[in-house]
Design a protein around this motif. Structure first.
Motif, short mmCIF file in Angstrom:
data_model
loop_
_atom_site.label_atom_id
_atom_site.label_comp_id
_atom_site.label_asym_id
_atom_site.label_seq_id
_atom_site.Cartn_x
_atom_site.Cartn_y
_atom_site.Cartn_z
N VAL A 81 0.62 -16.23 5.27
CA VAL A 81 0.02 -15.37 4.25
C VAL A 81 0.42 -13.92 4.50
CG1 VAL A 81 -2.17 -14.46 3.35
CG2 VAL A 81 -1.90 -16.93 3.72
N ARG A 82 0.41 -13.50 5.77
CA ARG A 82 0.82 -12.13 6.10
C ARG A 82 2.29 -11.90 5.74
NH1 ARG A 82 -2.05 -13.32 10.83
NH2 ARG A 82 -0.14 -13.42 12.09
N PHE A 83 3.12 -12.93 5.90
CA PHE A 83 4.53 -12.79 5.52
C PHE A 83 4.64 -12.45 4.03
CE2 PHE A 83 6.38 -15.93 8.92
CZ PHE A 83 6.17 -14.97 9.90
N ILE A 84 3.90 -13.18 3.20
CA ILE A 84 3.95 -12.93 1.76
C ILE A 84 3.41 -11.54 1.43
CG2 ILE A 84 3.00 -13.66 -0.47
CD1 ILE A 84 5.21 -15.48 0.52
N GLU A 85 2.32 -11.16 2.05
CA GLU A 85 1.73 -9.84 1.79
C GLU A 85 2.69 -8.73 2.20
OE1 GLU A 85 -2.99 -11.12 2.29
OE2 GLU A 85 -1.91 -10.18 3.96
N ALA A 86 3.39 -8.90 3.34
CA ALA A 86 4.36 -7.89 3.78
C ALA A 86 5.53 -7.78 2.81
CB ALA A 86 4.87 -8.23 5.18
N ALA A 87 5.82 -8.88 2.10
CA ALA A 87 6.90 -8.87 1.12
C ALA A 87 6.45 -8.36 -0.24
CB ALA A 87 7.47 -10.28 0.97
N GLY A 88 5.16 -8.00 -0.36
CA GLY A 88 4.64 -7.46 -1.62
C GLY A 88 3.99 -8.47 -2.52
N GLY A 89 3.75 -9.66 -2.00
CA GLY A 89 3.08 -10.69 -2.79
C GLY A 89 1.64 -10.86 -2.37
N LYS A 90 1.02 -11.90 -2.91
CA LYS A 90 -0.40 -12.13 -2.62
C LYS A 90 -0.66 -13.63 -2.61
CE LYS A 90 -3.24 -9.45 -4.78
NZ LYS A 90 -4.12 -8.87 -5.86
N GLU A 97 11.24 -12.64 7.14
CA GLU A 97 12.34 -12.03 6.38
C GLU A 97 12.75 -12.95 5.22
OE1 GLU A 97 14.08 -15.22 8.43
OE2 GLU A 97 12.70 -13.71 9.20
N GLY A 98 13.48 -12.41 4.27
CA GLY A 98 14.04 -13.23 3.20
C GLY A 98 13.05 -13.65 2.14
N LEU A 99 11.93 -12.96 2.02
CA LEU A 99 10.91 -13.34 1.04
C LEU A 99 10.78 -12.31 -0.09
CD1 LEU A 99 8.17 -14.60 3.53
CD2 LEU A 99 9.78 -15.99 2.21
N GLU A 100 11.86 -11.62 -0.38
CA GLU A 100 11.81 -10.57 -1.40
C GLU A 100 11.36 -11.10 -2.76
OE1 GLU A 100 14.38 -11.20 0.56
OE2 GLU A 100 14.47 -9.44 1.88
N ALA A 101 11.65 -12.36 -3.04
CA ALA A 101 11.28 -12.94 -4.34
C ALA A 101 9.77 -13.04 -4.52
CB ALA A 101 11.91 -14.32 -4.49
N LYS A 110 4.23 -11.31 -6.89
CA LYS A 110 3.75 -12.64 -7.28
C LYS A 110 2.43 -12.97 -6.58
CE LYS A 110 8.27 -14.64 -8.31
NZ LYS A 110 9.24 -15.74 -7.99
N THR A 111 1.65 -13.80 -7.22
CA THR A 111 0.40 -14.29 -6.64
C THR A 111 0.50 -15.81 -6.52
OG1 THR A 111 -0.92 -12.50 -7.56
CG2 THR A 111 -2.09 -14.50 -6.93
N TYR A 112 0.25 -16.29 -5.32
CA TYR A 112 0.28 -17.74 -5.06
C TYR A 112 -1.15 -18.22 -4.90
CZ TYR A 112 5.17 -16.74 -4.08
OH TYR A 112 6.47 -16.33 -4.17
N LYS A 113 -1.52 -19.20 -5.69
CA LYS A 113 -2.88 -19.71 -5.65
C LYS A 113 -2.97 -20.88 -4.67
CE LYS A 113 -4.22 -18.25 -10.31
NZ LYS A 113 -4.74 -18.69 -11.63
#
Length: 464
Positions: A404-413, A435-439, A443-446
């Motif tokens: 979850v922290r990886f996604i948040e660091a990439a600007g997602g939720k 790394e590599g999660l720019e996509a 975005k928000t993942y439920k």
């Protein structure tokens, strides 16, 4: 094939001739089993280990903190961490060792510890360079677990790695001794053996051909870890790069203690040499002492995550006789002089084991790298539901919280529909360390609906 007379002469010369006391009472098949069990015993080494362990003086209490030039941290300076990554990831081929790894901690993907680690190795090899990088994996097993471990790797197609780059080797064993140094017989045809501790890895690296393989592959650096740590970054370019920059022949990762009284071994100096000192060996007042900034002075908790040069591992054979094996007084089942099986009710002998950090005092250039517990250490020690933690439940939760922290660091939720901790997993084949999660940006993942399982697809848990 060694003859009875040759084996008897060798045993007698080293004071262990009693191991053949029942030879004449055995049938031909068991006679050969007995000779096979004792003919290759390195009795000079075994007797020396016993002598050193039982005559060792009590450890000095002369404990002091690590010198500042032997210690650094990943917690405060991203620029330094990046430079270490670059140094450790310049196409250098790395090795790794140690195995519990078949355990499924019940992630949504169902991946075992071995699969998580194998996929991290595969991912790092792919991202280090455009050229093909080989990161061999050296997996230490015990005699009883060897076949099952190899079968597990085969059934999972070596987790995408080449079979030729996965090397299995067995941890060593030592005989169990009477208090007088005589080797116990477990049966008429076999001495009593037990594992020689996780520090037995050093002798095994030599005897099982690992060092020879490292030299053949021209591998200069090794990252070793415990398989039960689900968060281990294996192999870690930052750690390797840091140790290379420090010109270390041996290094260790540490994490800050949870509190001054946490029951963990601490990396520090004993008699001026690098050591791991158990919490029970440090005065409580010393454990709580702080420096001028308010930080604990003895704060480097040991997590059994090490760096070595191959050259250092080769040297260990020369000073192994100086290593102090630890004595464990045990109730040792055996047969007595009359051939009767004895199951003692109290300690009747000793088993000897070496800890993996017992080589630290023999290093010439030692380095310690501090890292964040939440990102790098979540051991699997206890059964599911254990109130003491360090269980499959905590391992699973720590991995998903990290992702979850990886996604948040990439600007997602990542959000859960009921407000509970999200059920969310990212495959190591997608990202080694976030790394590599720019996509994911914007975005928000439920949760618990989504699990990222490869580069292109996001599937629901129900589809797995």
């Amino acid at each position: 094939m060694a003859s009875y007379e040759q084996v008897k002469q060798k045993l007698t010369e080293h004071g262990q001739g009693h191991l053949l006391d029942f030879y004449d009472s055995l049938d031909a098949e068991k006679k050969q089993i007995l000779l096979n069990n004792v003919k290759d015993l390195n009795l000079a080494r075994i007797n020396q280990i016993f002598k050193t362990a039982t005559s060792a003086k009590p450890s000095s209490k002369n404990v002091s903190p690590l010198p500042k030039d032997a210690f650094d941290s990943t917690l405060y300076d991203a620029h330094k961490t990046k430079s270490w990554y670059d140094k450790g990831g310049q196409g250098t081929r790395l090795g790794s060792s140690d195995p519990k790894g078949c355990y499924n901690i019940q992630l949504p993907s169902g991946k075992s510890l071995f699969q998580l680690q194998g996929e991290r190795i595969l991912k790092l090899a792919q991202k280090l360079t455009s050229e093909k990088v080989v990161i061999p994996w050296y997996v230490m097993t015990s005699g009883p677990t060897r076949a099952a471990t190899e079968a597990f790797f085969i059934s999972h197609n070596y987790f995408g790695l080449e079979k030729s780059n996965v090397f299995f080797f067995n941890q060593g064993v030592l005989p169990a001794f009477t208090f007088e140094g005589k080797i116990f017989l477990e049966s008429k045809e076999s001495p009593a053996f037990s594992p020689d501790g996780n520090g037995g890895i050093y002798a095994a690296l030599k005897s099982e051909g690992v060092i020879a393989d490292l030299e053949k592959r021209k591998i200069p650096y090794i990252h070793a870890y415990c398989v039960d740590n689900c968060l281990v970054k294996v192999p870690d370019p930052v750690f390797v790069g840091y140790c290379v920059e420090k010109n270390a022949d041996c290094g260790a990762k540490s994490i800050p203690k949870k509190n001054p009284d946490e029951a963990v071994g601490v990396i520090c100096l004993r008699d001026g040499k690098p050591s791991v000192v158990e919490y029970s060996e440090i005065d409580p007042e010393m454990s709580r002492s702080r420096d001028a900034s308010g930080a604990l002075i003895y704060n480097a908790a040991n997590i059994a995550n090490h760096f070595y040069t191959t050259e250092f591992l080769k040297k260990i054979e020369k000073f192994e006789h100086l290593l102090e094996y630890h004595i464990a007084k045990k109730k040792i089942k055996h047969i007595n002089a009359e051939g009767v099986e004895i199951k003692p009710e109290s300690s009747n002998g000793i088993k000897l084991e070496l800890f993996i950090f017992d080589v630290f005092p023999f290093t010439e250039r030692f380095a310690v790298l501090e890292c964040a517990r939440k990102d790098e250490f979540s051991p699997l020690k206890n059964a599911p539901g254990s109130k003491d933690g360090d269980s499959p439940d905590t391992s699973r939760a720590d991995i998903m919280a990290q992702h979850v922290r990886f996604i948040e660091a990439a600007g997602g939720k990542v959000v859960s529909e009921d407000g509970s901790a999200p059920v969310f997993e990212i495959s190591p084949l997608v990202s080694f360390a976030g790394e590599g999660l720019e996509a994911a940006k914007g975005k928000t993942y439920k949760s618990p609906k989504y699990v990222i399982i490869n580069h292109r697809l996001i599937k629901t848990v129900a589809d797995l």
